[in-house]
Design a protein around this motif. Structure first.
Motif, PDB file in Angstrom:
ATOM      1  N   GLU A 352     -12.346 -13.028 -21.296  1.00 11.59           N
ATOM      2  CA  GLU A 352     -12.095 -11.818 -22.170  1.00 11.59           C
ATOM      3  C   GLU A 352     -11.372 -12.396 -23.049  1.00 11.59           C
ATOM      4  OE1 GLU A 352     -10.253  -8.199 -24.559  1.00 11.59           O
ATOM      5  OE2 GLU A 352      -9.762  -9.640 -22.816  1.00 11.59           O
ATOM      6  N   SER A 358     -16.825  -9.760 -24.079  1.00  7.99           N
ATOM      7  CA  SER A 358     -16.703  -8.597 -24.929  1.00  7.99           C
ATOM      8  C   SER A 358     -15.445  -7.166 -24.062  1.00  7.99           C
ATOM      9  CB  SER A 358     -17.703  -7.775 -25.400  1.00  7.99           C
ATOM     10  OG  SER A 358     -18.343  -7.148 -23.736  1.00  7.99           O
ATOM     11  N   ALA A 359     -15.260  -6.950 -24.235  1.00  7.31           N
ATOM     12  CA  ALA A 359     -14.225  -5.604 -23.893  1.00  7.31           C
ATOM     13  C   ALA A 359     -15.469  -5.104 -22.979  1.00  7.31           C
ATOM     14  CB  ALA A 359     -13.281  -4.495 -24.994  1.00  7.31           C
ATOM     15  N   ARG A 360     -16.539  -4.762 -22.916  1.00  7.57           N
ATOM     16  CA  ARG A 360     -17.712  -3.936 -21.756  1.00  7.57           C
ATOM     17  C   ARG A 360     -17.376  -4.896 -21.184  1.00  7.57           C
ATOM     18  NH1 ARG A 360     -22.456  -1.584 -25.223  1.00  7.57           N
ATOM     19  NH2 ARG A 360     -20.677   0.170 -25.988  1.00  7.57           N
ATOM     20  N   GLU A 361     -17.823  -5.948 -21.305  1.00  6.67           N
ATOM     21  CA  GLU A 361     -18.641  -6.759 -20.997  1.00  6.67           C
ATOM     22  C   GLU A 361     -17.390  -6.990 -18.892  1.00  6.67           C
ATOM     23  OE1 GLU A 361     -20.623 -10.799 -19.021  1.00  6.67           O
ATOM     24  OE2 GLU A 361     -20.300 -10.912 -21.803  1.00  6.67           O
ATOM     25  N   ARG A 363     -15.265  -5.111 -18.619  1.00  8.47           N
ATOM     26  CA  ARG A 363     -15.561  -3.476 -17.334  1.00  8.47           C
ATOM     27  C   ARG A 363     -15.991  -3.824 -16.407  1.00  8.47           C
ATOM     28  NH1 ARG A 363     -14.156  -1.075 -22.754  1.00  8.47           N
ATOM     29  NH2 ARG A 363     -15.919  -0.541 -22.692  1.00  8.47           N
ATOM     30  N   ALA A 364     -17.556  -4.324 -16.599  1.00 10.70           N
ATOM     31  CA  ALA A 364     -18.460  -4.593 -16.335  1.00 10.70           C
ATOM     32  C   ALA A 364     -18.278  -5.112 -14.770  1.00 10.70           C
ATOM     33  CB  ALA A 364     -19.691  -4.471 -16.465  1.00 10.70           C
ATOM     34  N   SER A 367     -15.730  -4.047 -13.264  1.00  9.82           N
ATOM     35  CA  SER A 367     -16.153  -2.806 -11.650  1.00  9.82           C
ATOM     36  C   SER A 367     -16.790  -3.320 -10.475  1.00  9.82           C
ATOM     37  CB  SER A 367     -17.213  -2.020 -12.361  1.00  9.82           C
ATOM     38  OG  SER A 367     -17.133  -0.459 -11.835  1.00  9.82           O
ATOM     39  N   ASP A 381     -10.146   1.039 -23.168  1.00  7.13           N
ATOM     40  CA  ASP A 381     -10.855   0.525 -24.055  1.00  7.13           C
ATOM     41  C   ASP A 381     -10.632  -0.812 -24.626  1.00  7.13           C
ATOM     42  OD1 ASP A 381     -12.419   2.618 -24.243  1.00  7.13           O
ATOM     43  OD2 ASP A 381     -11.417   3.894 -25.811  1.00  7.13           O
ATOM     44  N   GLY A 383      -9.395  -3.410 -22.257  1.00  8.31           N
ATOM     45  CA  GLY A 383      -9.990  -4.006 -21.383  1.00  8.31           C
ATOM     46  C   GLY A 383      -9.198  -4.080 -20.184  1.00  8.31           C
TER      47      GLY A 383
END
Length: 387
Positions: A352, A358-361, A363-364, A367, A381, A383
């Motif tokens: 990242e 990305s920040a969304r990826e 987080r995934a 997780s 948000d 990350g």
């Protein structure tokens, strides 16, 4: 020659006698929609030009019509649907002598315009006039190429037989001819290994015929065979051909050669062989394709060699080859499964920070490495983990 190849060679009818009859020898119906010319053929076939448009186009033909003049006129005709009527009309003129040039212009424009029916009729008309055409080589080569692009293997092999039977040495099959046929055969079935396995017998038979005719293969042609062997899981045959490239055929492997092999070996989890070829490729200053990078990094991770997988991933990223999201996730998850959760967390955050995810990826990814039943993981948000 295999049974399937014999059927393909017999699939197209023999050329019609030299005549200008409107009944042409090839059917224009299709059971397959080729990948390159698929867009416009999904809908209805384009309507033929109106009789008035055809009459106006014929009336605008130069009075002294020679093959070069007609070829130039066809090249500048705005509506490609008028090309076949103009050709047919010109051939009926008493003083006009058939020549390959107008046909060549017509088939190129009709294929580019995705007008397969007119393209097919124009090719059939030119084939019926082959005995009277001088220097038909370019015409036959382009017809075969476009039939391959349209996915009409039977028609392509019919042109191939015409080329082999031609009295003009310049019209005989070349390395480009075989490359087009190999590629068309192996495009069947897309990623279906069983279909590639079936068609490789035909490609091998054609390759033997190519060698028997004294046509030396080039790197591009050998790459198609290596890719076919790799996709059909004949990796030993692919490696055998690879090792024959320099001593037997005088061809140098390129980045595609190595990439097909690395990809195929990685798919079979033969990471040791894949690593040897990958290092040889990099030592030669060659860069693998993105699919090869993804397959190799993923295979290393799945084989428990996450450290090497990470090293290769960063090396490729510096060279401009970023592995895809599936490979990134597989690498992070394999680190986590191996009990190296801190390394997995570090790798995800480092990707990242360097702009690969990305920040969304992120987080995934974080997780996905969370322990079962561990609900304490949270990421804001930006990350950053809040656990």
């Amino acid at each position: 020659m295999t049974t399937l190849l014999r059927r393909l060679l017999r699939a197209a009818p023999a050329p019609a006698p030299a005549s200008l009859s409107s009944h042409l020898p090839f059917s224009t119906r299709s059971r397959r929609t080729p990948h390159r010319f698929r867009r416009s053929r999904r809908g209805a076939n384009p309507a033929p030009p109106s009789p008035d448009a055809v009459s106006a186009a014929i009336a605008s033909l130069p009075s002294r019509l020679t093959p070069p003049v007609l070829a130039s006129f066809l090249a500048n005709t705005s509506d490609a649907r008028l090309l076949l009527p103009l050709l047919t009309h010109s051939l009926h003129l008493p003083a006009f002598r058939p020549d390959p040039a107008p046909f060549l212009v017509a088939i190129k424009r009709l294929a580019t315009a995705d007008l397969y029916a007119d393209f097919d009729r124009t090719c059939a008309l030119s084939f019926s006039l082959l005995p009277s055409l001088s220097s038909p080589g370019p015409l036959l080569r382009n017809a075969l190429y476009f039939y391959c692009q349209f996915g009409r293997l039977g028609k392509a092999f019919h042109v191939y037989t015409l080329m082999r039977a031609s009295a003009d040495p310049a019209a005989r099959p070349s390395a480009d001819t075989y490359h087009a046929l190999f590629t068309a055969l192996l495009s069947r079935g897309r990623g279906d290994t069983l279909i590639h396995y079936m068609y490789m017998d035909n490609v091998s038979a054609l390759f033997k015929q190519m060698l028997e005719e004294g046509i030396p293969p080039d790197t591009r042609t050998l790459n198609v065979l290596i890719r076919g062997y790799a996709q059909s899981l004949h990796l030993n045959d692919a490696l055998r051909l690879f090792h024959q490239m320099r001593p037997l055929y005088g061809c140098e492997p390129d980045a595609f050669t190595y990439s097909y092999l690395v990809h195929g070996l990685s798919a079979q989890s033969r990471t040791r062989n894949a690593r040897e070829l990958f290092e040889e490729m990099r030592g030669n200053g060659l860069l693998p394709t993105e699919p090869a990078c993804n397959a190799f990094v993923g295979a290393l991770a799945m084989a428990g060699e996450a450290g090497d997988a990470e090293r290769v991933m960063w090396e490729m990223a510096r060279a401009g080859r970023v592995v895809d999201d599936i490979t990134r996730r597989a690498l992070v998850e394999e680190l986590s499964r191996a009990g190296k959760r801190e390394d997995a967390d570090r790798l995800a955050r480092e990707m990242e920070q360097k702009g690969i995810v990305s920040a969304r990826e992120l987080r995934a990814l974080l997780s996905s490495i969370r322990d079962d039943g561990d609900d304490s993981l949270d990421v804001d948000d930006s990350g950053r983990s809040t656990w």
